[in-house]
Each structure stands twice: as C-alpha cells, then as structure tokens.
Design a protein around this motif. Structure first.
Motif, PDB file in Angstrom:
ATOM      1  N   TRP A 354       3.564   1.547   3.508  1.00 39.50           N
ATOM      2  CA  TRP A 354       2.802   1.812   2.286  1.00 39.50           C
ATOM      3  C   TRP A 354       1.665   0.798   2.133  1.00 39.50           C
ATOM      4  O   TRP A 354       0.588   1.137   1.636  1.00 39.50           O
ATOM      5  N   ALA A 355       1.873  -0.424   2.557  1.00 36.95           N
ATOM      6  CA  ALA A 355       0.816  -1.440   2.439  1.00 36.95           C
ATOM      7  C   ALA A 355      -0.461  -0.972   3.119  1.00 36.95           C
ATOM      8  O   ALA A 355      -1.569  -1.179   2.607  1.00 36.95           O
ATOM      9  N   GLY A 356      -0.322  -0.316   4.257  1.00 32.15           N
ATOM     10  CA  GLY A 356      -1.492   0.169   4.966  1.00 32.15           C
ATOM     11  C   GLY A 356      -2.190   1.304   4.254  1.00 32.15           C
ATOM     12  O   GLY A 356      -3.388   1.528   4.439  1.00 32.15           O
ATOM     13  N   ALA A 357      -1.437   2.044   3.414  1.00 32.66           N
ATOM     14  CA  ALA A 357      -2.017   3.177   2.695  1.00 32.66           C
ATOM     15  C   ALA A 357      -2.728   2.749   1.422  1.00 32.66           C
ATOM     16  O   ALA A 357      -3.540   3.500   0.874  1.00 32.66           O
ATOM     17  N   GLY A 358      -2.433   1.541   0.919  1.00 32.51           N
ATOM     18  CA  GLY A 358      -3.077   1.030  -0.287  1.00 32.51           C
ATOM     19  C   GLY A 358      -2.278   1.324  -1.547  1.00 32.51           C
ATOM     20  O   GLY A 358      -1.335   2.119  -1.557  1.00 32.51           O
ATOM     21  N   GLY A 359      -2.669   0.637  -2.652  1.00 35.44           N
ATOM     22  CA  GLY A 359      -2.000   0.843  -3.932  1.00 35.44           C
ATOM     23  C   GLY A 359      -0.577   0.337  -3.960  1.00 35.44           C
ATOM     24  O   GLY A 359       0.287   0.921  -4.621  1.00 35.44           O
ATOM     25  N   PHE A 360      -0.314  -0.764  -3.252  1.00 30.10           N
ATOM     26  CA  PHE A 360       1.072  -1.210  -3.092  1.00 30.10           C
ATOM     27  C   PHE A 360       1.104  -2.714  -2.859  1.00 30.10           C
ATOM     28  O   PHE A 360       0.250  -3.280  -2.168  1.00 30.10           O
ATOM     29  N   SER A 362       4.287  -5.712  -2.005  1.00 29.84           N
ATOM     30  CA  SER A 362       5.705  -5.947  -1.731  1.00 29.84           C
ATOM     31  C   SER A 362       6.077  -7.370  -2.116  1.00 29.84           C
ATOM     32  O   SER A 362       5.339  -8.302  -1.806  1.00 29.84           O
ATOM     33  N   PRO A 363       7.236  -7.565  -2.762  1.00 29.88           N
ATOM     34  CA  PRO A 363       7.724  -8.925  -3.010  1.00 29.88           C
ATOM     35  C   PRO A 363       8.402  -9.542  -1.797  1.00 29.88           C
ATOM     36  O   PRO A 363       8.859 -10.676  -1.855  1.00 29.88           O
ATOM     37  N   ASN A 364       8.453  -8.811  -0.678  1.00 29.89           N
ATOM     38  CA  ASN A 364       9.105  -9.284   0.543  1.00 29.89           C
ATOM     39  C   ASN A 364       8.165 -10.229   1.285  1.00 29.89           C
ATOM     40  O   ASN A 364       7.107  -9.822   1.779  1.00 29.89           O
ATOM     41  N   LYS A 365       8.534 -11.488   1.377  1.00 28.44           N
ATOM     42  CA  LYS A 365       7.671 -12.491   1.991  1.00 28.44           C
ATOM     43  C   LYS A 365       7.553 -12.330   3.501  1.00 28.44           C
ATOM     44  O   LYS A 365       6.698 -12.959   4.133  1.00 28.44           O
ATOM     45  N   GLN A 366       8.386 -11.475   4.095  1.00 32.65           N
ATOM     46  CA  GLN A 366       8.314 -11.245   5.534  1.00 32.65           C
ATOM     47  C   GLN A 366       7.308 -10.160   5.917  1.00 32.65           C
ATOM     48  O   GLN A 366       7.058  -9.931   7.098  1.00 32.65           O
ATOM     49  N   VAL A 367       6.724  -9.501   4.910  1.00 36.10           N
ATOM     50  CA  VAL A 367       5.702  -8.489   5.197  1.00 36.10           C
ATOM     51  C   VAL A 367       4.452  -9.171   5.747  1.00 36.10           C
ATOM     52  O   VAL A 367       3.989 -10.179   5.207  1.00 36.10           O
ATOM     53  N   ASP A 368       3.903  -8.624   6.810  1.00 42.42           N
ATOM     54  CA  ASP A 368       2.696  -9.166   7.431  1.00 42.42           C
ATOM     55  C   ASP A 368       1.512  -8.961   6.491  1.00 42.42           C
ATOM     56  O   ASP A 368       1.183  -7.813   6.156  1.00 42.42           O
ATOM     57  N   PRO A 369       0.826 -10.031   6.043  1.00 47.15           N
ATOM     58  CA  PRO A 369      -0.342  -9.854   5.156  1.00 47.15           C
ATOM     59  C   PRO A 369      -1.415  -8.969   5.767  1.00 47.15           C
ATOM     60  O   PRO A 369      -2.155  -8.287   5.053  1.00 47.15           O
ATOM     61  N   GLY A 370      -1.481  -8.955   7.107  1.00 46.71           N
ATOM     62  CA  GLY A 370      -2.469  -8.110   7.772  1.00 46.71           C
ATOM     63  C   GLY A 370      -2.217  -6.625   7.589  1.00 46.71           C
ATOM     64  O   GLY A 370      -3.097  -5.809   7.890  1.00 46.71           O
ATOM     65  N   ALA A 371      -1.037  -6.261   7.073  1.00 42.98           N
ATOM     66  CA  ALA A 371      -0.733  -4.845   6.866  1.00 42.98           C
ATOM     67  C   ALA A 371      -1.485  -4.263   5.679  1.00 42.98           C
ATOM     68  O   ALA A 371      -1.661  -3.042   5.589  1.00 42.98           O
ATOM     69  N   TYR A 372      -1.929  -5.116   4.752  1.00 38.97           N
ATOM     70  CA  TYR A 372      -2.636  -4.621   3.566  1.00 38.97           C
ATOM     71  C   TYR A 372      -4.037  -4.161   3.929  1.00 38.97           C
ATOM     72  O   TYR A 372      -4.681  -4.696   4.834  1.00 38.97           O
TER      73      TYR A 372
END
Length: 442
Positions: A354-360, A362-372
């Motif tokens: 979902w991060a790649g799709a936008g409008g999202f 995540s509180p998960n600190k393991q998510v890659d910031p580059g995914a946004y």
C-alpha cells in the motif's frame, strides 16, 4: 470484562497459522510468505470503513495475500458506523472474519463484548519486533493483543501552499506563537491564514488534542483520554484558552468563525489548494495530501507541503495519530485464515504494497522508507515512526462514541460551540466534563 484467553493458537493450529511453517501430519506447508497456496479454497471476509481509492489500495494488499496463500478475500465496506454493522452481522450469523477497526474505543467495545479472537504468539512476535510498544498497548485489552495496527494517520501536520507563504515572506514556524505570527503576516499579504473545518466536529477535537498533548504532556493526555482526569482540570482550561486565541481572531480564519462552522473537511482543503484559494494553511492529518493531489492536481512536496504541528508553551512538538486495527472475530467462518491474514498484515511486505500506492502510513518501523511514493509521505512516515512511544492515539477515538465520536453531540458539538464563542474556556471545560461523565458512566 476480563476476556478468557483462547486455546485455538496451540498445537497444530499454531503451526497452520505460522507464515512459513509446515502443517501438521506431514501435509502441505501453510505459508503466506512462502507462496505455497496452502489456503486454497478459503475465502476471508474483511469488513472496514474504506471505500473509493482506499478500498482499491487495500485490495492490492489482499491480492498479495491471495497470491501467497491461495485464500480469496471479500471486502465489505461498513460506512462509518462499524460497530452497528458488525454487530448486526454477528446477530444474523454472517460475521466477517476480519474487521479493520478505526477507533481504540470500538476495539475495546468489541473485546469486552466477547467478539474478538486473541491474535496469538506469532502476530505478537511481529508486533514486538516492528512496532513501538504504544501500538501494542492500543491493540490490547486486559493485556491480551486483539488488534494489529496496519494503517496509521499522522494527525500533527499543517499543510500549506508554498507560494502563498513565500509571497508573504513566511517560513515554517516551530512554535504556536510563531505560527500565529506567521498567520497574521499571511493575512496581511491578502490571503487569510487558516481554513478551519468547523462543520466537522472531529477536526476541532484534533486541534485540541495537539495543543493539549504539547502543553500538558503525555501523562495528563493519557489520564484525560481515560477520564481519570476531569475535563474541568486547569490543564484543559489552559489548552482551550490557547486554542481560543486562534478561534477568536477573525483575521486568521477564512470566513471568520461563521465561515469555519460552514466549512467541512474537504472544503477546508479546497480553500487552500483549490482553484480559488482563500487561505494559505489548513491543519489536519497526512490525508490532506491525498485530497490535494487527487482533487486539485497538486504535486506533493512542490505546490503542496506541510510542517509539523508546532510546540506549545515550550513543550515538545506533538505527534497525535489515528489508525485502523485488524481484528479477528470469533464468529467468523474462516477464523484460522483470518488470523493468517492478520499475521501477513503485521509484516513489512504487506505494508509496502500500500505504501507504494500512496495515501498510507505504517507504524511498522521495519517498513522500507523507499517504499513510499514521494518524499513528503516518506518524511511523514519517518516522523511517525521516530516518535516511538511518545505517539498518542487520537483522544476522541479512545472515548465512548457518545462523547468523542457522534455528530451533533458530546465533544464535537461542544467544541463547535466553543469555536462559535471562545470567550469562556471554563464554561466549555465544564460542559465537556458533564458530557464525558455521562458517556463514560454509560
């Protein structure tokens, strides 16, 4: 009400639910992460408030789960009244398997009604590894984890048109006083400082919560949210007085108080980013960006940007959040597959879809910031994660709905009255206490 811990997550079932684990008895492995299609033939029903682009983007996450496990999914949009819709479905024998719950208060209500399945050790392990402790606390009732916060909102962002502030010679402020001063400078340049969405009472609760968290601190914020501190406390009166300095200043609010009370949230964004701007700034959560981008073709980070909600009276800058928690209903027909879905949602992989799709966020600190999808969303997500355990969940979402979440009554109505006439913060605090006492008692 104390909840009895279920024994479903023991033995074979625990293995079935473990992503990447092998099923009992030498059968095929059950692994959302391994992509072995071991849940073929199952259909997981998911209910939530989302519609439109949010529903479409969440469906991409569900499709990724299907690709890995073989389990089909069916999403049911509940509208805003999740508890009523889910309650009626349970009574009718048609309970969904997973519900995306948008309020802490509703999650607690579901748990106390005995509707929820504990999420178990595998989800808890992922939460402990990837989430600040506060998110686990908000998803737990009586020490048992029932909710996994998959999607979060950062509700401490002030959005602005960079050109409007640049023309006024204004830079992003760091304190409340600096923001009001900057607002006067913007107004003097010919454009009103703020668009305030007073027609939607929930936006006014967000204004109050940010001021209160920064000014009074997290301990009092928690106490007030639990109604262990009365709304007549001097700290509440002080925060209302501070907020009143903005509300009573007609130079700072587009259309003045009357105009604000006739402006809903989408209208407040339009007043800043629409074809005929009336204001330079609008306070609300990160979701402002989606409206500015989708409705008014603004490029986030170029002609639409944000600064953090400023610090008040020397306190730290606040980080108020909201979020949607995935819970599993005991009465769902595919409870085990539902638990597997929640375990998948607890992984960075699911959030990054979902991060790649936008409008999202995540509180998960393991998510890659580059995914946004863009730098501004990336910065907002980093701010949310960096806040760690200092994040506080939207206070009105923690309250009984009769006080913190009902149009035309409770906190929404009282703060609208305060916007209309902010001259007596003590009287407003007394009205808030009277309404809170009734709602929490009920």
């Amino acid at each position: 009400m104390m909840m009895r811990r279920s024994t479903l997550l023991t033995g074979c079932t625990a293995l079935v639910l473990a992503l990447g684990a092998t099923a009992c008895g030498g059968g095929e492995p059950v692994a959302a992460g391994g992509g072995d299609k071991s849940l073929d033939g199952r259909t997981v029903t998911v209910a939530g408030v989302w519609s439109g682009s949010e529903q479409e983007n969440f469906q991409k996450v569900l499709d990724a789960f299907t690709a890995k496990t073989g389990a089909k999914t069916e999403f049911v949009s509940t509208g805003d009244n999740v508890s009523t819709v889910v309650g009626s479905k349970i009574e009718g024998g048609d309970a969904p398997d997973v519900v995306m719950v948008p309020q802490v208060g509703v999650l607690r209500q579901f748990a106390e009604a005995g509707w929820l399945q504990p999420l178990g050790a595998d989800v808890e392990k992922n939460v402990d590894a990837g989430f600040a402790k506060v998110w686990k606390e908000y998803g737990s009732v009586d020490g048992t984890l029932y909710g996994l916060y998959f999607k979060a909102a950062h509700k401490s962002t002030v959005w602005y048109d960079p050109e409007s502030l640049a023309q006024a010679g204004v830079e992003a402020p760091a304190t409340w006083e600096e923001m009001l001063t900057a607002g006067h400078t913007v107004s003097d340049s010919g454009l009103t400082a703020f668009a305030v969405a007073g027609q939607d009472g929930w936006t006014l609760t967000d204004w109050f919560e940010n001021v209160y968290l920064s000014q009074a601190g997290p301990e009092k914020y928690d106490a007030l949210a639990a109604h262990e501190l009365k709304w007549t406390d001097p700290s509440v009166v002080k925060a209302l007085t501070t907020l009143g300095t903005l509300f009573k200043d007609k130079q700072l609010i587009a259309g003045g108080q009357k105009g604000a009370l006739n402006t809903d949230f989408p209208g407040s964004v339009e007043k800043v980013f629409g074809p005929e701007p009336e204001a330079g700034m609008v306070y609300e959560g990160d979701f402002v960006a989606g409206v500015a981008k989708d409705q008014y073709q603004r490029t986030i980070g170029e002609d639409a940007d944000f600064f953090p909600f400023p610090a008040v009276d020397g306190g730290p800058a606040p980080v108020v959040s909201g979020g949607d928690a995935a819970v599993v209903l005991k009465d769902g027909k595919q409870r085990e597959a539902g638990l597997a879905l929640v375990e998948y949602l607890a992984t960075p992989e699911a959030a990054e879809v979902w991060a790649g799709a936008g409008g999202f966020l995540s509180p998960n600190k393991q998510v890659d910031p580059g995914a946004y999808a863009d730098d501004v969303t990336r910065a907002t997500a980093k701010s949310l994660v960096a806040a760690g355990d200092t994040v506080r969940f939207d206070m009105s979402d923690q309250a009984p709905a009769a006080f913190g979440g009902t149009k035309g009554t409770g906190e929404w109505k009282i703060l609208q009255d305060f916007l209309r006439d902010p001259s007596d913060p003590k009287a407003t605090a007394a009205a808030l206490e009277q309404a809170a006492a009734k709602a929490y008692k009920g």
